[in-house]
Design a protein around this motif. Structure first.
Motif, PDB file in Angstrom:
ATOM      1  N   MET A   1       0.964  -1.188  -0.127  1.00  0.00           N
ATOM      2  CA  MET A   1       0.098  -0.080  -0.201  1.00  0.00           C
ATOM      3  C   MET A   1       0.849   1.291  -0.126  1.00  0.00           C
ATOM      4  SD  MET A   1      -2.706   1.096   2.939  1.00  0.00           S
ATOM      5  CE  MET A   1      -3.143   2.996   3.087  1.00  0.00           C
ATOM      6  N   GLU A   2       0.603   1.982  -0.885  1.00  0.00           N
ATOM      7  CA  GLU A   2       1.351   3.429  -0.791  1.00  0.00           C
ATOM      8  C   GLU A   2       0.623   4.372   0.158  1.00  0.00           C
ATOM      9  OE1 GLU A   2       2.301   7.096  -4.155  1.00  0.00           O
ATOM     10  OE2 GLU A   2       1.231   5.428  -4.620  1.00  0.00           O
ATOM     11  N   LEU A   3       1.592   4.841   1.136  1.00  0.00           N
ATOM     12  CA  LEU A   3       1.198   5.887   1.898  1.00  0.00           C
ATOM     13  C   LEU A   3       1.263   7.359   1.205  1.00  0.00           C
ATOM     14  CD1 LEU A   3       2.540   4.622   5.373  1.00  0.00           C
ATOM     15  CD2 LEU A   3       0.055   4.496   4.557  1.00  0.00           C
ATOM     16  N   LYS A   4       0.023   8.090   1.182  1.00  0.00           N
ATOM     17  CA  LYS A   4       0.176   9.381   0.715  1.00  0.00           C
ATOM     18  C   LYS A   4      -1.097  10.146   1.513  1.00  0.00           C
ATOM     19  CE  LYS A   4      -2.558   8.198  -3.473  1.00  0.00           C
ATOM     20  NZ  LYS A   4      -2.470   7.992  -4.970  1.00  0.00           N
ATOM     21  N   SER A   5      -0.836  11.355   1.304  1.00  0.00           N
ATOM     22  CA  SER A   5      -2.127  12.306   1.872  1.00  0.00           C
ATOM     23  C   SER A   5      -3.087  12.067   0.894  1.00  0.00           C
ATOM     24  CB  SER A   5      -1.710  13.625   1.734  1.00  0.00           C
ATOM     25  OG  SER A   5      -0.539  14.147   2.619  1.00  0.00           O
ATOM     26  N   ARG A   6      -4.527  11.645   1.401  1.00  0.00           N
ATOM     27  CA  ARG A   6      -5.771  11.394   0.594  1.00  0.00           C
ATOM     28  C   ARG A   6      -6.877  11.620   1.430  1.00  0.00           C
ATOM     29  NH1 ARG A   6      -5.145   5.166  -0.203  1.00  0.00           N
ATOM     30  NH2 ARG A   6      -2.707   5.773  -0.588  1.00  0.00           N
ATOM     31  N   ARG A   7      -7.924  11.662   1.000  1.00  0.00           N
ATOM     32  CA  ARG A   7      -9.110  11.428   1.721  1.00  0.00           C
ATOM     33  C   ARG A   7      -9.716  10.174   1.737  1.00  0.00           C
ATOM     34  NH1 ARG A   7     -11.530  16.165   3.026  1.00  0.00           N
ATOM     35  NH2 ARG A   7     -10.862  17.907   1.988  1.00  0.00           N
ATOM     36  N   ILE A   8     -10.205   9.754   3.160  1.00  0.00           N
ATOM     37  CA  ILE A   8     -10.823   8.376   2.980  1.00  0.00           C
ATOM     38  C   ILE A   8     -12.266   8.554   3.930  1.00  0.00           C
ATOM     39  CG2 ILE A   8      -8.606   7.181   3.215  1.00  0.00           C
ATOM     40  CD1 ILE A   8      -8.672   7.129   6.039  1.00  0.00           C
ATOM     41  N   LYS A   9     -12.884   7.538   3.547  1.00  0.00           N
ATOM     42  CA  LYS A   9     -14.332   7.338   4.320  1.00  0.00           C
ATOM     43  C   LYS A   9     -14.265   6.618   5.551  1.00  0.00           C
ATOM     44  CE  LYS A   9     -19.300   6.969   3.738  1.00  0.00           C
ATOM     45  NZ  LYS A   9     -20.387   6.834   2.704  1.00  0.00           N
ATOM     46  N   ILE A  10     -14.560   7.251   6.540  1.00  0.00           N
ATOM     47  CA  ILE A  10     -14.564   6.264   7.980  1.00  0.00           C
ATOM     48  C   ILE A  10     -16.101   6.713   8.511  1.00  0.00           C
ATOM     49  CG2 ILE A  10     -13.681   6.076  10.362  1.00  0.00           C
ATOM     50  CD1 ILE A  10     -10.995   7.403   9.245  1.00  0.00           C
ATOM     51  N   GLY A  11     -16.527   5.567   8.573  1.00  0.00           N
ATOM     52  CA  GLY A  11     -18.095   5.671   9.093  1.00  0.00           C
ATOM     53  C   GLY A  11     -18.884   6.397   7.950  1.00  0.00           C
ATOM     54  N   ASN A  12     -19.530   7.354   8.243  1.00  0.00           N
ATOM     55  CA  ASN A  12     -20.481   8.059   7.288  1.00  0.00           C
ATOM     56  C   ASN A  12     -19.672   9.482   7.034  1.00  0.00           C
ATOM     57  OD1 ASN A  12     -22.320   6.334   6.683  1.00  0.00           O
ATOM     58  ND2 ASN A  12     -23.616   6.858   8.581  1.00  0.00           N
ATOM     59  N   SER A  13     -18.463   9.622   7.188  1.00  0.00           N
ATOM     60  CA  SER A  13     -17.833  10.894   7.109  1.00  0.00           C
ATOM     61  C   SER A  13     -16.435  10.801   6.310  1.00  0.00           C
ATOM     62  CB  SER A  13     -17.142  11.524   8.718  1.00  0.00           C
ATOM     63  OG  SER A  13     -18.499  11.835   9.204  1.00  0.00           O
ATOM     64  N   ALA A  14     -16.094  11.781   5.716  1.00  0.00           N
ATOM     65  CA  ALA A  14     -14.906  11.957   4.824  1.00  0.00           C
ATOM     66  C   ALA A  14     -13.783  12.555   5.701  1.00  0.00           C
ATOM     67  CB  ALA A  14     -15.122  12.718   3.697  1.00  0.00           C
ATOM     68  N   TRP A  15     -12.538  11.904   5.919  1.00  0.00           N
ATOM     69  CA  TRP A  15     -11.546  12.058   6.666  1.00  0.00           C
ATOM     70  C   TRP A  15     -10.543  12.537   5.872  1.00  0.00           C
ATOM     71  CZ3 TRP A  15     -10.689  11.866  12.374  1.00  0.00           C
ATOM     72  CH2 TRP A  15     -11.793  11.481  12.857  1.00  0.00           C
ATOM     73  N   LYS A  16      -9.457  13.637   6.005  1.00  0.00           N
ATOM     74  CA  LYS A  16      -8.365  13.875   5.467  1.00  0.00           C
ATOM     75  C   LYS A  16      -7.064  13.353   6.107  1.00  0.00           C
ATOM     76  CE  LYS A  16      -6.323  17.527   2.942  1.00  0.00           C
ATOM     77  NZ  LYS A  16      -6.009  19.138   3.039  1.00  0.00           N
ATOM     78  N   VAL A  17      -6.278  12.447   5.371  1.00  0.00           N
ATOM     79  CA  VAL A  17      -5.286  11.845   6.112  1.00  0.00           C
ATOM     80  C   VAL A  17      -3.712  12.755   5.357  1.00  0.00           C
ATOM     81  CG1 VAL A  17      -3.526  10.136   6.037  1.00  0.00           C
ATOM     82  CG2 VAL A  17      -6.254   9.640   6.015  1.00  0.00           C
ATOM     83  N   LYS A  18      -3.233  13.290   6.468  1.00  0.00           N
ATOM     84  CA  LYS A  18      -2.005  13.960   5.942  1.00  0.00           C
ATOM     85  C   LYS A  18      -0.599  13.531   6.271  1.00  0.00           C
ATOM     86  CE  LYS A  18      -4.424  18.417   7.100  1.00  0.00           C
ATOM     87  NZ  LYS A  18      -4.412  19.423   7.967  1.00  0.00           N
ATOM     88  N   LEU A  19       0.289  13.331   5.587  1.00  0.00           N
ATOM     89  CA  LEU A  19       1.520  12.909   5.881  1.00  0.00           C
ATOM     90  C   LEU A  19       2.576  14.247   6.150  1.00  0.00           C
ATOM     91  CD1 LEU A  19       1.966  10.151   3.362  1.00  0.00           C
ATOM     92  CD2 LEU A  19       1.100  10.081   5.734  1.00  0.00           C
ATOM     93  N   LYS A  20       2.943  14.380   7.257  1.00  0.00           N
ATOM     94  CA  LYS A  20       3.696  15.569   7.564  1.00  0.00           C
ATOM     95  C   LYS A  20       5.322  14.828   8.102  1.00  0.00           C
ATOM     96  CE  LYS A  20       1.863  18.719  10.109  1.00  0.00           C
ATOM     97  NZ  LYS A  20       1.257  19.317  11.263  1.00  0.00           N
ATOM     98  N   ASP A  21       6.064  15.941   7.999  1.00  0.00           N
ATOM     99  CA  ASP A  21       7.554  15.578   8.527  1.00  0.00           C
ATOM    100  C   ASP A  21       7.328  15.211   9.863  1.00  0.00           C
ATOM    101  OD1 ASP A  21       8.762  16.050   6.083  1.00  0.00           O
ATOM    102  OD2 ASP A  21       9.402  17.875   6.685  1.00  0.00           O
ATOM    103  N   LYS A  22       6.598  15.984  10.763  1.00  0.00           N
ATOM    104  CA  LYS A  22       6.476  15.830  12.173  1.00  0.00           C
ATOM    105  C   LYS A  22       5.116  16.121  12.682  1.00  0.00           C
ATOM    106  CE  LYS A  22      11.402  16.484  13.061  1.00  0.00           C
ATOM    107  NZ  LYS A  22      12.475  17.358  13.269  1.00  0.00           N
ATOM    108  N   VAL A  23       4.568  15.220  13.605  1.00  0.00           N
ATOM    109  CA  VAL A  23       3.096  15.783  14.040  1.00  0.00           C
ATOM    110  C   VAL A  23       3.662  16.225  15.517  1.00  0.00           C
ATOM    111  CG1 VAL A  23       1.069  14.725  14.962  1.00  0.00           C
ATOM    112  CG2 VAL A  23       1.830  13.963  12.829  1.00  0.00           C
ATOM    113  N   ASN A  24       3.077  17.371  15.958  1.00  0.00           N
ATOM    114  CA  ASN A  24       3.465  17.757  17.265  1.00  0.00           C
ATOM    115  C   ASN A  24       2.009  17.651  18.001  1.00  0.00           C
ATOM    116  OD1 ASN A  24       6.032  18.709  16.858  1.00  0.00           O
ATOM    117  ND2 ASN A  24       5.286  20.413  15.928  1.00  0.00           N
ATOM    118  N   GLY A  25       2.179  17.052  19.014  1.00  0.00           N
ATOM    119  CA  GLY A  25       1.003  17.031  20.041  1.00  0.00           C
ATOM    120  C   GLY A  25       1.080  17.853  21.155  1.00  0.00           C
TER     121      GLY A  25
END
Length: 87
Positions: A1-25
């Motif tokens: 599977m190629e990992l890339k930024s994309r939109r995916i459907k989770i439940g009944n909602s569209a979610w945006k997946v973002k690949l970032k250098d670093k995620v800050n919490g």
């Protein structure tokens, strides 16, 4: 599977997946990934704090981990603190 930024459907909602250098919490801590049910976003780090690339398997596991969190938030199990051990 190629990992890339994309939109995916989770439940009944569209979610945006973002690949970032670093995620800050919280408190600007480095996190491998994060999901935000309010904005329907998933972020996945692609680099370690020292700027070296994360291994593909680590990114993939983080991607799926955050999708599971997102799936819980689309259902009735929305308490993030309590669902972490399940994920």
């Amino acid at each position: 599977m190629e990992l890339k930024s994309r939109r995916i459907k989770i439940g009944n909602s569209a979610w945006k997946v973002k690949l970032k250098d670093k995620v800050n919490g919280d408190n600007n801590e480095y996190w491998l990934g994060a999901s935000n049910p309010l904005y329907k976003t998933i972020e996945v780090s692609t680099k370690y704090p020292d700027n070296t690339d994360l291994e593909y398997i680590t990114k993939l596991e983080t991607y799926y981990h955050e999708i599971i969190h997102s799936r819980f938030s689309e259902g009735q199990y929305t308490d993030e603190e309590k669902n972490q051990p399940l994920v």
